[in-house]
Scaffold this active site. Structure first.
Site, PDB file in Angstrom:
ATOM      1  N   HIS A 191      -3.797   3.721   0.439  1.00  0.00           N
ATOM      2  CA  HIS A 191      -3.762   4.118   1.634  1.00  0.00           C
ATOM      3  C   HIS A 191      -4.033   5.678   1.895  1.00  0.00           C
ATOM      4  O   HIS A 191      -4.570   6.137   2.330  1.00  0.00           O
ATOM      5  CB  HIS A 191      -2.561   3.464   2.599  1.00  0.00           C
ATOM      6  CG  HIS A 191      -2.440   2.219   2.442  1.00  0.00           C
ATOM      7  ND1 HIS A 191      -3.387   1.362   2.681  1.00  0.00           N
ATOM      8  CD2 HIS A 191      -1.506   1.292   1.918  1.00  0.00           C
ATOM      9  CE1 HIS A 191      -3.036  -0.044   2.475  1.00  0.00           C
ATOM     10  NE2 HIS A 191      -1.981  -0.058   2.023  1.00  0.00           N
ATOM     11  N   TYR A 240       3.172  -8.884  -6.728  1.00  0.00           N
ATOM     12  CA  TYR A 240       4.656  -8.524  -6.950  1.00  0.00           C
ATOM     13  C   TYR A 240       5.339  -9.640  -6.489  1.00  0.00           C
ATOM     14  O   TYR A 240       6.649  -9.769  -6.796  1.00  0.00           O
ATOM     15  CB  TYR A 240       4.800  -7.485  -6.023  1.00  0.00           C
ATOM     16  CG  TYR A 240       4.413  -7.726  -4.228  1.00  0.00           C
ATOM     17  CD1 TYR A 240       5.132  -8.551  -3.454  1.00  0.00           C
ATOM     18  CD2 TYR A 240       3.488  -7.015  -3.773  1.00  0.00           C
ATOM     19  CE1 TYR A 240       4.615  -8.696  -2.438  1.00  0.00           C
ATOM     20  CE2 TYR A 240       2.775  -6.954  -2.678  1.00  0.00           C
ATOM     21  CZ  TYR A 240       3.560  -7.750  -1.833  1.00  0.00           C
ATOM     22  OH  TYR A 240       3.044  -8.025  -0.595  1.00  0.00           O
ATOM     23  N   ARG A 255       9.438   3.840  -1.946  1.00  0.00           N
ATOM     24  CA  ARG A 255      10.469   3.500  -1.521  1.00  0.00           C
ATOM     25  C   ARG A 255      11.002   2.562  -2.351  1.00  0.00           C
ATOM     26  O   ARG A 255      12.428   1.975  -2.203  1.00  0.00           O
ATOM     27  CB  ARG A 255      10.387   3.225  -0.008  1.00  0.00           C
ATOM     28  CG  ARG A 255       9.313   2.344   0.143  1.00  0.00           C
ATOM     29  CD  ARG A 255       8.998   2.009   1.768  1.00  0.00           C
ATOM     30  NE  ARG A 255       7.625   1.592   2.052  1.00  0.00           N
ATOM     31  CZ  ARG A 255       7.063   0.454   1.822  1.00  0.00           C
ATOM     32  NH1 ARG A 255       7.949  -0.622   1.447  1.00  0.00           N
ATOM     33  NH2 ARG A 255       5.848   0.074   2.225  1.00  0.00           N
ATOM     34  N   GLU A 266       1.504   5.501   4.189  1.00  0.00           N
ATOM     35  CA  GLU A 266       0.760   4.442   4.806  1.00  0.00           C
ATOM     36  C   GLU A 266       1.086   4.560   6.274  1.00  0.00           C
ATOM     37  O   GLU A 266       0.320   4.251   7.250  1.00  0.00           O
ATOM     38  CB  GLU A 266       0.995   2.911   4.336  1.00  0.00           C
ATOM     39  CG  GLU A 266       0.198   1.785   4.952  1.00  0.00           C
ATOM     40  CD  GLU A 266       0.416   0.545   4.641  1.00  0.00           C
ATOM     41  OE1 GLU A 266       1.220   0.346   3.717  1.00  0.00           O
ATOM     42  OE2 GLU A 266      -0.389  -0.296   5.163  1.00  0.00           O
ATOM     43  N   HIS A 291      -7.825  -3.219  -4.161  1.00  0.00           N
ATOM     44  CA  HIS A 291      -6.700  -3.420  -3.636  1.00  0.00           C
ATOM     45  C   HIS A 291      -6.506  -5.119  -2.700  1.00  0.00           C
ATOM     46  O   HIS A 291      -7.103  -5.119  -1.929  1.00  0.00           O
ATOM     47  CB  HIS A 291      -6.084  -2.407  -2.702  1.00  0.00           C
ATOM     48  CG  HIS A 291      -4.422  -2.564  -2.428  1.00  0.00           C
ATOM     49  ND1 HIS A 291      -3.620  -2.279  -3.457  1.00  0.00           N
ATOM     50  CD2 HIS A 291      -3.958  -3.016  -1.403  1.00  0.00           C
ATOM     51  CE1 HIS A 291      -2.335  -2.406  -2.986  1.00  0.00           C
ATOM     52  NE2 HIS A 291      -2.584  -2.635  -1.713  1.00  0.00           N
ATOM     53  N   ASP A 310      -6.911  -5.729   0.641  1.00  0.00           N
ATOM     54  CA  ASP A 310      -5.494  -5.511   0.972  1.00  0.00           C
ATOM     55  C   ASP A 310      -4.661  -6.719   1.364  1.00  0.00           C
ATOM     56  O   ASP A 310      -4.629  -7.671   0.542  1.00  0.00           O
ATOM     57  CB  ASP A 310      -5.152  -4.361   1.830  1.00  0.00           C
ATOM     58  CG  ASP A 310      -3.686  -4.002   1.839  1.00  0.00           C
ATOM     59  OD1 ASP A 310      -2.729  -4.858   1.330  1.00  0.00           O
ATOM     60  OD2 ASP A 310      -3.329  -3.033   2.466  1.00  0.00           O
ATOM     61  N   HIS A 350       5.493   0.091  -6.898  1.00  0.00           N
ATOM     62  CA  HIS A 350       5.003  -0.572  -5.492  1.00  0.00           C
ATOM     63  C   HIS A 350       4.684   0.640  -4.629  1.00  0.00           C
ATOM     64  O   HIS A 350       3.734   0.557  -3.891  1.00  0.00           O
ATOM     65  CB  HIS A 350       5.814  -1.535  -4.988  1.00  0.00           C
ATOM     66  CG  HIS A 350       5.468  -2.113  -3.526  1.00  0.00           C
ATOM     67  ND1 HIS A 350       5.813  -1.501  -2.357  1.00  0.00           N
ATOM     68  CD2 HIS A 350       4.636  -3.173  -3.337  1.00  0.00           C
ATOM     69  CE1 HIS A 350       5.149  -2.041  -1.494  1.00  0.00           C
ATOM     70  NE2 HIS A 350       4.539  -3.068  -1.649  1.00  0.00           N
ATOM     71  N   ARG A 390       5.857  -7.063   8.385  1.00  0.00           N
ATOM     72  CA  ARG A 390       6.421  -7.261   6.986  1.00  0.00           C
ATOM     73  C   ARG A 390       7.199  -8.410   6.810  1.00  0.00           C
ATOM     74  O   ARG A 390       7.535  -9.164   6.130  1.00  0.00           O
ATOM     75  CB  ARG A 390       6.585  -5.902   6.508  1.00  0.00           C
ATOM     76  CG  ARG A 390       6.817  -5.910   4.857  1.00  0.00           C
ATOM     77  CD  ARG A 390       7.243  -4.445   4.677  1.00  0.00           C
ATOM     78  NE  ARG A 390       8.730  -4.238   4.895  1.00  0.00           N
ATOM     79  CZ  ARG A 390       9.545  -3.561   4.218  1.00  0.00           C
ATOM     80  NH1 ARG A 390       9.022  -2.786   3.014  1.00  0.00           N
ATOM     81  NH2 ARG A 390      10.610  -3.136   4.653  1.00  0.00           N
ATOM     82  N   HIS A 400      -3.739  -8.265  -2.213  1.00  0.00           N
ATOM     83  CA  HIS A 400      -2.607  -9.184  -2.277  1.00  0.00           C
ATOM     84  C   HIS A 400      -3.098 -10.635  -1.912  1.00  0.00           C
ATOM     85  O   HIS A 400      -3.270 -10.860  -0.644  1.00  0.00           O
ATOM     86  CB  HIS A 400      -1.442  -8.842  -1.413  1.00  0.00           C
ATOM     87  CG  HIS A 400      -1.235  -7.333  -1.380  1.00  0.00           C
ATOM     88  ND1 HIS A 400      -0.456  -6.619  -2.510  1.00  0.00           N
ATOM     89  CD2 HIS A 400      -1.322  -6.285  -0.540  1.00  0.00           C
ATOM     90  CE1 HIS A 400      -0.260  -5.262  -2.429  1.00  0.00           C
ATOM     91  NE2 HIS A 400      -0.810  -5.047  -0.980  1.00  0.00           N
TER      92      HIS A 400
HETATM   93  C1  NGQ Z   1       2.586  -5.110   0.465  1.00  0.00           C
HETATM   94  N1  NGQ Z   1       1.557  -4.225   2.562  1.00  0.00           N
HETATM   95  O1  NGQ Z   1       2.923  -4.675  -0.655  1.00  0.00           O
HETATM   96  O2  NGQ Z   1       1.835  -6.207   0.535  1.00  0.00           O
HETATM   97  C2  NGQ Z   1       2.643  -4.264   1.539  1.00  0.00           C
HETATM   98  C3  NGQ Z   1       4.120  -4.786   2.537  1.00  0.00           C
HETATM   99  C4  NGQ Z   1       6.244  -3.814   1.446  1.00  0.00           C
HETATM  100  C5  NGQ Z   1       1.361  -3.140   3.067  1.00  0.00           C
HETATM  101  N2  NGQ Z   1       1.908  -1.971   2.637  1.00  0.00           N
HETATM  102  C6  NGQ Z   1       5.143  -5.163   1.490  1.00  0.00           C
HETATM  103  N3  NGQ Z   1       0.109  -2.958   3.702  1.00  0.00           N
HETATM  104  O3  NGQ Z   1       5.929  -2.829   1.802  1.00  0.00           O
HETATM  105  O4  NGQ Z   1       7.152  -4.165   0.975  1.00  0.00           O
HETATM  106 ZN    ZN Z   2      -0.993  -3.216  -0.567  1.00  0.00          ZN
END
Ligand code: NGQ
Ligand code: ZN
Length: 451
Positions: A267, A118, A208, A233, A53, A318, A205, A79, A55
């Site tokens: 997670h 994304y 939500r 998470e 995982h 991550d 994703h 975020r 990004h």
């Molecule tokens: C992400 N990060 O996709 O990078 C997410 C934040 C979101 C984590 N969940 C972005 N650790 O939740 O929209």
């Molecule tokens: Zn992630």
């Protein structure tokens, strides 16, 4: 050809092991023979882990979000900063950052990466002329560094639970299911030009960022490939989903989606005992990201419950705030010890924690990435890592104890060599493309700061 003084085989530890490769796969494994002329001689040979995982772009934010101030103390405020940061990111910067991340991953002992991707569109949300421009940049970085890529284009349609609209930085992520299908088609076109071990999966994703109908419509697009999704998470996410869908996220997923061994829930931190057992028994691979989960204040995974139910797992870096294979496994176990006031938690019954974690992450990570790897045996992809067993952190250790030394005592630089599907990218602890990639990364960071 590789000749190892010691190697971890599916049957256990073996000495004087000669591994031959052909077309990215292991062709033969001979035990107890002699080295051939021209063999790469190594000390300890292990199946290399997948980093399930990532990004990649978030690497360039490392060190920029660690100041406490009012309104800056939660995952959700992190975020916000992340969204502002990515809103300036250009395609060539994406490529340069990803290349740096993939060099660091391979030097740390990861042969492959699951890139959960994304940032598809231009700032503001307009598609690039090539819808898959950003995915093509990820693939270019993978090609440049030789890492094994499982590319996971993300379906991100809504800004929050209950179909809230996208806002701000999120506009770059947006696709409805139809747009996502077009994106995937373009991604698969680019992937056709990549090495044969490249895999394309899909990643709704999170619950939500999608809705039940869209999720059902998107799943067939995986076409048998991996399905990754962020889940449970943060407590607020569990609350929001419970209010909207009438069930906790993992309960909802198990009741409404065909979760099986192709799935990788990322997670899965906040689960009841029943959710833990149910998700483990589905065959899905828990995608654990212990360093990021600590950094973001997510909480510890329910390791004992997961292991008791026979759950598969792997690790990922991550947010890439720190890229370290040993630290991921170490943090995973230490999160359990700190919570349970106990030692040697993550192993079923009795035995070596390092060996259980390493072997589990090797097979689980490969499964999560749809990669035929994770074991040193003929026919598998040659995802291999060699260690310096003479390093002060490891000298005097052998067998499974060596894996305990690796997980609890070793720095990253015990890695001497790494092969991704037979591509020998790290030698003497250094990635072949390191210098060029570092130069490109520095330029990309300078460009981001200047913008
Ligand atoms: C992400 N990060 O996709 O990078 C997410 C934040 C979101 C984590 N969940 C972005 N650790 O939740 O929209
Ligand atoms: Zn992630």
């Amino acid at each position: 050809m590789i000749f190892a003084r010691r190697a971890l085989l599916p049957s256990g530890w073996a000495e004087d092991v000669r591994v031959t490769c052909d077309g990215g796969r292991i062709a033969s494994v001979q035990v107890g023979g002699a080295a051939g002329p021209g063999d790469t001689r190594v000390d300890v040979l292990l199946p290399a882990l997948a980093n399930l995982h990532s990004h990649a772009f978030q690497r360039a934010m490392a060190g920029r979000t660690e100041v406490r101030a009012r309104g800056r103390e939660s995952f959700w405020t992190w975020r916000e900063i992340m969204y502002r940061f990515l809103d300036r990111l250009m395609p060539e910067q994406m490529q340069a950052i990803a290349a740096m991340v993939y060099v660091e991953m391979q030097e740390a002992g990861f042969a492959s990466v699951g890139e959960f991707h994304y940032v598809h569109h231009q700032p503001g949300g307009a598609a690039y002329a090539d819808r898959a421009e950003m995915s093509a940049r990820i693939m270019a970085a993978a090609a440049e560094t030789g890492i094994g890529l499982t590319h996971l284009p993300v379906l991100y349609t809504y800004g929050g639970a209950g179909k809230a609209p996208l806002a701000g930085g999120q506009l770059r992520f947006g696709n409805d299911v139809e747009g996502f299908a077009h994106l995937l088609e373009a991604v698969r076109g680019h992937a056709a030009g990549m090495k044969a071990d490249t895999v394309v999966g899909i990643a709704p994703h999170s619950l939500r960022a999608t809705c039940p109908a869209d999720l059902a419509a998107a799943l067939p697009l995986a076409a048998g490939g991996p399905v990754h999704i962020h889940i449970a998470e943060q407590p607020k996410e569990v609350e929001d989903i419970s209010v909207w869908l009438g069930a906790r996220p993992v309960d909802w997923l198990l009741a409404n989606a065909p979760v099986d061994g192709r799935w990788c829930p990322i997670h899965a931190t906040h689960m009841t005992a029943a959710e833990t057992a149910g998700l483990a028994r589905s065959g899905a691979v828990a995608g654990l990201c212990p360093v990021t989960e600590a950094n973001l204040g997510d909480g510890p995974f329910n390791g004992p419950g997961w292991i008791a139910a026979g759950g598969a797992f792997g690790v990922g870096s991550d947010s890439n705030v720190r890229i370290s294979m040993v630290e991921e496994l170490r943090t995973l176990e230490y999160s359990q010890r700190l919570r349970d006031l106990s030692r040697n938690v993550l192993v079923p019954g009795e035995g070596s924690v390092g060996a259980f974690l390493y072997r589990g992450a090797a097979t689980g990570g490969a499964q999560a990435l749809g990669r035929d790897a994770g074991r040193i045996e003929a026919g598998r992809l040659a995802d291999l890592v060699a260690l310096d067993g003479d390093h002060p952190a490891l000298c005097g250790l052998s067998g499974d104890q060596l894996l305990d030394g690796l997980v609890f005592a070793a720095p990253d630089n015990v890695v001497t060599d790494l092969w991704s599907a037979g591509r020998h990218q790290v030698r003497s602890g250094r990635h072949l493309a390191r210098d060029a990639v570092v130069a490109g990364y520095r330029a990309a960071v300078a460009g981001l700061l200047a913008g």
